[in-house]
Every structure is written in structure tokens, then in C-alpha cells.
Design a protein around this motif. Structure first.
Motif, short mmCIF file in Angstrom:
data_model
loop_
_atom_site.label_atom_id
_atom_site.label_comp_id
_atom_site.label_asym_id
_atom_site.label_seq_id
_atom_site.Cartn_x
_atom_site.Cartn_y
_atom_site.Cartn_z
N GLY A 224 0.82 -1.21 0.00
CA GLY A 224 0.00 0.00 0.00
C GLY A 224 0.85 1.25 0.00
O GLY A 224 1.76 1.41 -0.83
N ASP A 225 0.60 2.15 0.95
CA ASP A 225 1.38 3.39 1.00
C ASP A 225 2.66 3.24 1.81
O ASP A 225 3.36 4.22 2.07
N ALA B 217 3.36 2.71 4.91
CA ALA B 217 3.42 3.55 6.11
C ALA B 217 4.35 2.98 7.17
O ALA B 217 5.07 3.72 7.84
N THR C 152 3.39 2.85 -10.03
CA THR C 152 2.63 2.68 -8.78
C THR C 152 3.37 1.72 -7.85
O THR C 152 3.67 0.61 -8.25
#
Length: 510
Positions: free
Chosen positions: A410-411, A413, A445
Motif C-alpha cells: 500500500g502506502d 506507512a 505505482t
């Protein structure tokens, strides 16, 4: 004149006789055993679900929440129903049905996870909720039967409530310290189901009020038989994992260690220099670029798994002494019995928690510390914090290097927060990974996966490291300095007081 029917179960103002119930000792055994069984089911459910949902804080919270819901629901409904019907008719079904569900749980959960994964959470909830509620109903039912007069209400309720709590404690300790280390998960649940069914049969024999035991016996037997053919079996069930060793069809000496269904290590039992996983090749590239070729090292490894990297160091740097902190003794046993670990390899494995293992090391005693510990898909949170990294820095000598494997999607984090954490502790930090994941290809991405972070108080030759990465055909790049600071962004460093690793990390979702 009041009707005789139902009068025994309505509130009274004096010492009205109650239906004949279990004696004091029988009552204690029933409440103690039922309460213990609830906690056994809860703890074992965590191990059944870990291969499919991960060993995370969210999974633990889910199971605990369902178990507490079952206890609340069973206690409330059990007491309410015991006031409406003869409580003696409730004990047998409560024990028997819960025993049947418990015995079926391993086969049902594993089959659902493999064949109908979308239904897993619902089925898992029911396999915890149903037996938990039925077993929790035993305490108010038995309490109702033991209340022969209102003058002893406090004594009876207090005693049985205390017995139930002690039973829950006993079930927790027995499962965590004894059962899981000696028995497979399926064996624990089938055995518990059999005991509950036996208790149901005994209660039925004493009260002669229910005749469902023969049918439930067939269900328990079916659960045992179904477990032997259900998917998702293990080569070994360790204290923490469902472990399997899978042979590589394309390489005779290749073995993959799977823990809870996740590929944790690839080991070539004949050639420890063969490194299959990209992140392990990246670890090797970093170490080979940071230290002179062939120089023996004093290394400490947080997490062992299949011990791929310690074996690599022993083979390429003769004289290297690697000390490994591996919390799961069952995994170490697999290393020795299935993956060819021998005492003469220069790899010393201690069955211990990695953070505690760090504390036992002398200051400045290690050239290299390698972080590769995972519980499910996440790094144990207490190995990610500023305080933990401060201890890593303490045990490294002045030219020492810390290198760690991270997994995030995902990001990213969690990976960003861990890089920020290392920046609080070491003078030099660099991140290695796919260009898109580390911000070097803005048009792509990020997909996430494995990243490798390195940290030291001395400058690392990044050019040599990149050449080593290229030589090993990783396709990875390095980011450091201002580029790394920009990539980290506003990520907050992790501390012992604030380390929401499970919430920051995003698992892979195909």
C-alpha cells in the motif's frame, strides 16, 4: 391456590425447596471445567486462524472480542432460560452440543479457508461464539440449581463466580504453557470435544433428562475423521506456527519453509551460497560490500526461520560466528531435522525473544546485526522501536552495520516509520528496494513487498553496494540522504510508547 407447575422456578420469599441439582463438588467441577474450556477454545482459535488471517493484533482482537461476546451472551441467556425451564434439562445439551462444535472446528475452519475464504470470518465467529456461549451458560444454570434458599445467595453466587474465574485462568495457562507445546491444534480441540461430550453423557445419566449423546458422539467422531483429510495440514505445529517444508521440484536440494502458509525461508541444504529470495540476495550484497571479502564476522540475527543467511555467512566467510535469537523452538527443531543444520556450521541458535537476546550481548561485541524476525507478515513491534534500535547500536562496534528485512504494501506507512526510527538512532541510513517502492520511479505505482534497510554510524560505500545488487540481479536501487528524507515524509518514529505496527503495515492483497 398456586399451581404446582412452574412454582419451583419462580422467585420466592423464603426457603422454598428447589429441584434436586448437583452437589457442591459436582457444581464446582462443572463450572470450573466449562470456564476453562472457553479459554482453551479462544487461544486455539487464534492458532487456527493465523495461517489465513495472519498473526496480528487485529486477529487477536477479533478472537478475543468474539470470545467475550460469547461469554456475555451465554451468561445472560443461560440465566434467563434457567428461570423459565428446569435447569437440569439444560446442562447435558450445553456440554454436548459445545463438544460437538469444538471437535468439528479444525476441519470446518480449514476447509472453509481453503474452499470458501469469503465465509471464513463468519464460520470462525460461529465456531467460537456457539461453544463459548453454551459453556458460559453452565455457570448460571448450575448457580440456579445450587440456590436452595435466598439466605445463601451471596455465598453460592460468589463461590461459583470465583470458581469460574479460576477455571478460565487454568484453561489459559494449561493451553499456553502445556497443550500447545505438546499437542497439535486439532488434537487439542478433538480431545476437548470428547471430554465435553463425556461430561454431557455423565450429566444425562444422572438426570435422565436428555438423550442426544449418541448422535453427538457420531458428530465428534466425524470431526476427528474429517480433520485427517481437511486441507491446510502442517508438517509440525510449533508453539507459534503451522510449519511445512516443501521440496523444490526444480532443485533437488532446495527446500521452502512455510510458516502459517507464508514462505519464510528458502534453503539449499547442499549449497548454502544459493540464495533464492531477492531480499536475501540484497542482504548479501549489503554485507559483502560493507566488509572485506572473506573476512569472518561476529554477527547477531534477530529471527532465524530457515537460517538461510547465517549459513551463507558461514560458507562465504569461514570463521564467522553467528548467534541467532529465534523465539520458536519448533522452527529450530525443523532446521535441525529437515533443513540440515549441523553444530559445526558456526551457527549458534538460542530459543529466546530477540529483544531479550539483544540485552544479553556485550557492548561493541558485534560487527553485524541482521533483523529478519516476523510474526505472520509483520515485524514484532518491540523490535522496531527507537529503544530497540538503541540496543542494536549498543552491541555494534564502531564500524558495525545493522541491516533488516521489512515487508509492507500500500502506502508503505510502516516502512516509512521504521526508516524514520532508524534515522533517530544512526548517523547513516539507506533504503533498498524496487525503484517504484522507494520513490525513484514516480511514474510507477508502488506495489510493496520486501525492502531492506541498512544503518550504521560509519558511511557505507553505496556505489559498491549498488554494484553488488546489480551483480546479484536484484533490480533494486538505493535511496539515502535528502531523497530518503523526502520518501519518509511526516512518518512518525516508533517508540516503546507508540508503535502501532499492525495498524501501519498493509498486508498483500492480490
Amino acid at each position: 391456590m398456586a399451581s404446582v407447575t412452574g412454582s419451583s422456578f419462580s422467585p420466592v420469599a423464603g426457603d422454598t425447596p428447589r429441584p434436586h441439582g448437583p452437589g457442591p463438588r459436582t457444581a464446582v467441577v462443572l463450572v470450573f471445567g466449562a470456564s476453562a474450556a472457553v479459554l482453551v477454545v479462544e487461544i486455539v482459535a487464534l492458532r487456527l486462524l493465523a495461517p489465513y488471517l495472519g498473526l496480528t493484533l487485529e486477529t487477536s482482537t477479533l478472537v478475543i472480542g468474539i470470545a467475550l461476546t460469547a461469554i456475555a451472551l451465554g451468561s445472560w441467556l443461560g440465566g434467563r432460560i434457567a428461570d423459565q425451564v428446569d435447569p437440569r434439562r439444560l446442562l447435558g445439551p450445553s456440554l454436548g452440543v459445545s463438544g460437538a462444535v469444538v471437535a468439528l472446528t479444525p476441519a470446518v475452519l480449514r476447509t472453509t479457508a481453503e474452499w470458501v475464504p469469503a465465509m471464513l470470518l463468519l464460520i470462525a465467529s460461529l465456531t467460537i461464539l456457539v461453544p463459548g456461549a453454551l459453556l458460559s451458560a453452565v455457570t448460571p444454570i448450575v448457580t440456579k440449581l445450587r440456590l436452595t434458599s435466598l439466605s445463601e445467595t451471596g455465598t453460592v453466587v460468589g463461590r461459583l463466580s470465583g470458581v469460574g474465574t479460576v477455571g478460565a485462568i487454568f484453561g489459559t495457562v494449561l493451553t499456553g504453557f502445556v497443550l500447545v507445546s505438546r499437542l497439535p491444534v486439532s488434537g487439542i480441540l478433538i480431545g476437548l470435544g470428547t471430554l465435553l461430550l463425556a461430561g454431557s453423557a455423565l450429566v444425562e445419566w444422572r438426570t435422565r433428562g436428555w438423550s442426544g449423546t449418541p448422535a453427538l458422539t457420531l458428530v465428534v467422531v466425524a470431526g476427528g475423521l474429517a480433520t485427517t483429510v481437511a486441507p491446510g495440514g502442517c508438517d509440525a505445529e510449533t508453539r507459534y506456527h503451522c510449519a511445512r517444508v516443501v521440496a523444490d521440484p526444480d532443485r533437488d536440494s532446495g527446500r521452502t519453509l512455510l510458516l502459517d502458509g507464508v514462505r519464510h525461508s528458502y534453503v539449499d541444504v547442499d549449497d548454502p551460497t544459493f540464495l533464492e529470495f531477492t531480499y536475501v540476495r540484497a542482504l548479501a550484497a549489503v554485507v559483502d560490500a560493507a566488509f572485506p571479502e572473506g573476512e569472518p564476522l561476529a554477527a547477531h540475527h534477530l529471527g532465524g526461520g530457515g537460517l538461510t543467511f547465517p549459513r551463507y555467512l558461514a560458507a562465504t566467510r569461514p570463521g564467522t560466528r553467528s548467534l541467532v535469537s529465534e523465539i520458536d523452538g519448533g522452527v529450530v527443531r525443523i532446521d535441525r531435522e529437515r533443513l540440515g543444520l549441523r553444530p559445526e556450521t558456526g551457527v549458534d541458535v538460542r530459543v529466546e525473544d530477540g529483544r531479550l537476546g539483544l540485552r544479553r550481548l556485550d557492548a561493541g561485541s558485534r560487527d553485524l546485526v541482521v533483523g529478519d524476525a516476523f510474526g505472520g507478515v509483520s515485524v514484532p513491534w518491540h523490535l522496531t522501536t527507537v529503544e530497540a534500535m538503541t540496543d542494536v547500536r549498543r552491541v555494534l562496534d564502531e564500524d558495525g552495520l545493522y541491516v533488516a528485512n521489512l515487508i509492507d504494501h500500500g502506502d508503505l506507512a510502516f516502512a516509512r516509520a521504521e526508516a524514520a526510527t532508524l534515522g533517530e538512532t544512526f548517523e547513516h541510513v539507506a533504503l533498498l528496494g524496487e525503484p517504484a517502492d522507494i520513490g525513484l520511479d514516480p511514474a510507477a505505482t508502488p506495489e510493496g513487498g520486501n525492502l531492506v534497510v541498512l544503518a550504521s554510524d560509519r558511511p557505507v560505500d553505496l556505489r559498491a553496494t549498488q554494484e553488488a545488487l546489480d551483480a546479484r540481479r536484484t533490480g533494486w536501487r538505493i535511496v539515502t540522504g535528502d531523497d530518503l528524507t523526502s520518501w519518509i515524509g511526516d512518518a512518525r518514529p516508533l517508540t516503546d510508547d507508540y508503535a502501532p505496527v499492525d495498524q501501519l503495515l498493509q498486508p498483500y492483497r492480490p
